[in-house]
Design an enzyme around this catalytic site. Structure first.
Site, PDB file in Angstrom:
ATOM      1  CD1 TRP A   1      36.194 -11.043  29.976  1.00 47.80           C
ATOM      2  CD2 TRP A   1      35.028 -10.032  28.368  1.00 47.80           C
ATOM      3  NE1 TRP A   1      35.891 -11.986  29.025  1.00 47.80           N
ATOM      4  CE2 TRP A   1      35.180 -11.397  28.023  1.00 47.80           C
ATOM      5  CE3 TRP A   1      34.334  -9.207  27.496  1.00 47.80           C
ATOM      6  CZ2 TRP A   1      34.655 -11.946  26.847  1.00 47.80           C
ATOM      7  CZ3 TRP A   1      33.814  -9.740  26.324  1.00 47.80           C
ATOM      8  CH2 TRP A   1      33.977 -11.089  26.018  1.00 47.80           C
ATOM      9  CG  HIS A   2      33.809  -5.546  26.557  1.00 48.65           C
ATOM     10  ND1 HIS A   2      33.110  -5.833  27.692  1.00 48.65           N
ATOM     11  CD2 HIS A   2      33.031  -5.950  25.521  1.00 48.65           C
ATOM     12  CE1 HIS A   2      31.954  -6.392  27.369  1.00 48.65           C
ATOM     13  NE2 HIS A   2      31.881  -6.485  26.054  1.00 48.65           N
ATOM     14  N   GLY A   3      38.477  -4.946  27.003  1.00 44.90           N
ATOM     15  CA  GLY A   3      39.731  -4.487  26.431  1.00 44.90           C
ATOM     16  C   GLY A   3      40.643  -3.878  27.465  1.00 44.90           C
TER      17      GLY A   3
END
Lengths: 378, 461
Positions: free
Chosen positions: B315-317
């Site tokens: 989700w963060h990258g």
């Protein structure tokens, strides 16, 4: 009490925000920031970017930052807090040492230096085969504090070695020992003209013209103040300004200074300027860059003709801004001193503007930082 | 448009103040309008995604409510989730998937070059949570599209959270009040957040930028960078969350808290109860618990933890180092829960905090690395593997230059400054608090005006 606190919070913060917004809207756009020496972004330029591009909001922000009310005071507040409250060693890369404002340097960029060496070699090979060619490096003022500030990155020894091993057909003149920190302006990157006699002497000796250099005693010293140098404005730490010093003699007073024919200048370089110039354009003082007093600042080509010079010799200096102040000191020893700034004059056009002759003295005199960004040279 | 920009503070905010003049029934429409202007200024083209996401979930929500208990409601739920996941997948992960396929199968499929729309990870999660909550019967479907779009597009939380669920603000969307106390609290919170972002996070960001450009790296410099980045990301993100929560308060909303002094945690498990709390809560309620949570066999429980943390990472990258980052936390959490939780609880607080901080700092190096190769390079630097000096002049210079900022940041990670401030200002709070907020505003403005370094780390998510 709580209610008063809440009301005060809303009132004070709203006043800060609204007063800045209203002042920003009502104040006319400023064209130039004299302290930062650059043109400020104008509202009219926003039309160049489509509103459907995400770049548009970035351009708006740039415009608002440039036209922010109290911009100078806010910049100074930032620097003061960084240095005095947060105890940072520098503010935006600049710091003060013994009243001198100094700037953190960049590491040596060998690619850039190699580009410069190639360009110098090409010029020597094509135009300067029968000339006496020399080159030198003007140290930045951080050179003189590098023993104290070990974090400074620029490797002068390596630069000299690269130049000595790379430049062909020219002799190196080491002028580092002729200067010291106090020979530079406190608030500016440049050296002060009245401190250059030892440097001029060393260069002239290397070129064999030292016997004709006008001695310090024949000059009259003049000052212009306050001189806010380029670091003063960048640092915004409120150091005291300098006094700009310039030296006159019979030779500088009688010298004629020419630029490029205005028609050619306009057609080929897109610049409007007069043909005749002055050794010291004192009317430039207090404008965007007060150092432009010397030979009217950055020019593709400037010639100093000195009819009463002690010799008929000619000197060509490939230069950056430092040479504007040292060149007048060669005026009495050379009948003609030509200054070429390859940042504005493409080397391919040189023969169109400069007559290269056998026996001319030629000096590539660049600051270390320009060698480190040689790709600026055309 | 960044909250920490001149455009936002001195032009957009005064515009939003018209909210207080707008009649009650038009307040949502007004907020929606200014929110769309806000998003349009940064993403003029991708604003269409906001419309798609809003309308899609609004329609799905209405359908699910009208078919509650029927199989078609479940189909509608799946449809809504698929649309959101597809939006996220296409715009965030397409090139990541192509690049991975190219690497694994030695192919050269051209990348699409799709630009990540700002805030897509946040607003797709918010709309998904709405539809799921309606399906579960935990929320009533919103009948008014304007009200629903206001929830999705609300500018304070639109692009970087906190991840506000519909249930958090459902009542406030219908009826809310902006009292003097709330507005005052909101302004104070906004100014504190602005100060955290501009005066601490941006300065630490300059140090990190100096490190990445340095040709004079050393083991010391790597550790200074690792600590500085861990502090930067906290002040950057928590500062943004403070600003968002403060802005919400001004307009009568109570957004959930996102941070609770994570760096005083005595275990990584505790850290994740205090860090990006709204994301942790989202994964807990919409992934972990539906998978069975911890009320399943040990093997399935391990699987559930693994799924949640791999998803948290990705989700963060869209890079493998983020997957590794999430996996690392997953593994540490499992070890803590299975093996050392009792032992950790008996340790002195200080030791627990050091243990947690060390793991978190090291994992943020993974987080900020340039791909997996960058992770290996950075860890070699941190542990002096290879031809790297222990100390360099540049490291010492930067350490000296940023020492005070780092000390302020480290102290600022604890509740002590707040406690001290409350004690000091107890008698004179009536004047000191407004003046303090205004001073933060003016000083932050000075830093914004004089500096060009003003990124926001969580925009890339």
């Amino acid at each position: 009490m709580k209610k008063i606190k809440n009301l005060l919070m809303i009132l004070i913060c709203s006043v800060v925000i609204l007063s800045m917004s209203i002042a920003s809207v009502l104040s006319a756009d400023k064209g130039i920031s004299y302290s930062e020496r650059r043109e400020l972004k104008q509202f009219s330029s926003l039309g160049e970017t489509s509103i459907l591009s995400s770049e548009f909001s970035k351009e708006v922000e740039k415009y608002l930052l440039d036209q922010m009310p109290l911009r100078e005071g806010l910049r100074m507040l930032d620097s003061r807090i960084r240095l005095n409250v947060l105890m940072q060693s520098d503010a935006n890369g600049l710091w003060a040492y013994k009243d001198q404002i100094l700037k953190n340097d960049q590491p040596l960029n060998e690619k850039q230096v190699a580009y410069g060496i190639n360009l110098m070699n090409r010029l020597i090979k094509t135009n300067l085969q029968n000339a006496n060619v020399f080159y030198s490096v003007i140290p930045e003022k951080t050179y003189y504090v590098r023993d104290k500030f070990k974090h400074l990155k620029f490797d002068y020894n390596k630069l000299e070695n690269l130049l000595k091993n790379g430049v062909e057909g020219a002799s190196y003149i080491d002028i580092k020992d002729t200067l010291e920190l106090s020979d530079y302006y406190l608030t500016d990157t440049h050296w002060s003209q009245d401190k250059l006699f030892e440097t001029v002497d060393k260069i002239a000796k290397s070129m064999g013209s030292d016997a004709f250099i006008i001695p310090e005693t024949e000059y009259e010293k003049h000052t212009l103040d306050p001189f806010y140098g380029v670091y003063w404005s960048q640092a915004a730490i409120g150091e005291k300004p300098d006094k700009l010093c310039y030296l006159t003699s019979d030779y500088t007073e009688n010298a004629k200074v020419y630029g490029i024919d205005p028609e050619v200048l306009k057609n080929q370089f897109g610049v409007n300027d007069t043909l005749e110039k002055k050794v010291y354009a004192t009317d430039r003082f207090g404008k965007m860059d007060s150092y432009d007093v010397f030979l009217s600042g950055a020019q593709p080509l400037v010639t100093i003709e000195c009819e009463n010079a002690k010799t008929d010799k000619e000197l060509i200096i490939f230069r950056d801004s430092f040479s504007s102040s040292i060149a007048p000191l060669f005026a009495g020893a050379y009948k003609k001193v030509t200054l070429i700034d390859l940042r504005y004059m493409p080397s391919m056009l040189l023969k169109q503007f400069v007559e290269f002759k056998a026996g001319q003295d030629v000096l590539f005199l660049y600051s270390a930082s320009l060698y480190n960004s040689s790709m600026l040279l055309k | 448009m960044l909250f920490s920009s001149i455009t936002f503070i001195y032009f957009f905010l005064p515009l939003t103040a018209l909210y207080f003049l707008v009649p009650q029934k038009w307040k949502n429409a007004f907020l929606l309008l200014v929110s769309l202007i806000f998003y349009f200024s940064g993403e003029p083209v991708y604003i269409s995604l906001l419309f798609i996401s809003s309308v899609s979930d609004w329609l799905h929500g209405l359908y699910i409510e009208s078919h509650r208990g029927k199989k078609s409601a479940k189909v509608a739920l799946i449809s809504a989730i698929v649309i959101n996941v597809l939006l996220l997948g296409i715009f965030k992960y397409t090139d990541f998937i192509i690049a991975t396929i190219n690497t694994v199968f030695n192919l050269s499929i051209p990348l699409t070059g799709i630009v990540l729309p700002i805030g897509i990870s946040f607003f797709t999660f918010q709309t998904m949570s709405y539809t799921i909550d309606v399906y579960r019967g935990e929320a009533h479907a919103q009948k008014n599209l304007i009200s629903f779009a206001t929830f999705v597009c609300l500018f304070p939380q639109l692009i970087a959270g906190p991840i506000v669920r519909y249930t958090d603000v459902a009542k406030e969307l219908e009826e809310r009040s902006s009292t003097i106390e709330k507005v005052s609290d909101g302004i104070r919170r906004f100014c504190v957040g602005l100060g955290k972002k501009v005066l601490i996070a941006n300065l630490l960001g300059e140090l990190c930028a100096d490190f990445s450009q340095s040709q004079d790296k050393s083991v010391l410099f790597y550790w200074v960078y690792a600590i500085a980045f861990s502090l930067q990301i906290y002040f950057d993100f928590s500062g943004y969350s403070d600003m968002a929560i403060g802005l919400g308060k001004i307009f009568g909303f109570n957004f959930p808290e996102n941070f609770n002094y994570p760096y005083i945690s005595r275990s990584v498990t505790e850290f994740w109860r205090r860090w990006h709390m709204t994301l942790g809560g989202w994964f807990r309620d919409y992934v972990y618990i539906p998978l069975g949570g911890n009320r399943v066999s040990k093997l399935k429980w391990v699987r559930n933890i693994a799924v949640v943390w791999l998803l948290t990472g990705i989700w963060h990258g869209a890079q493998w180092n983020f997957v590794l980052w999430g996996a690392f936390f997953g593994v540490v959490l499992l070890i803590e829960k299975l093996c050392i939780s009792k032992w950790l609880s008996r340790l002195p607080s200080f030791v627990g905090v050091v243990y947690t901080s060390l793991l978190v700092v090291l994992n943020f190096v993974v987080f900020n690395a340039n791909g997996l190769a960058g992770v290996i390079k950075d860890f070699k630097g941190l542990f002096g593997v290879g031809d790297i000096p222990m100390v360099s002049y540049e490291a010492l210079y930067n350490l000296k230059s940023y020492a005070f900022v780092m000390i302020i940041a480290i102290i600022g990670c604890t509740p002590y400054p707040r406690m001290l401030w409350e004690k000091v200002t107890k008698k004179a709070a009536v004047v000191l608090e407004p003046l303090g907020a205004a001073a933060l505003l003016v000083i932050s403005t000075a830093f914004i005006v004089n500096g060009s370094f003003n990124p926001f780390l969580y925009f890339r998510f």
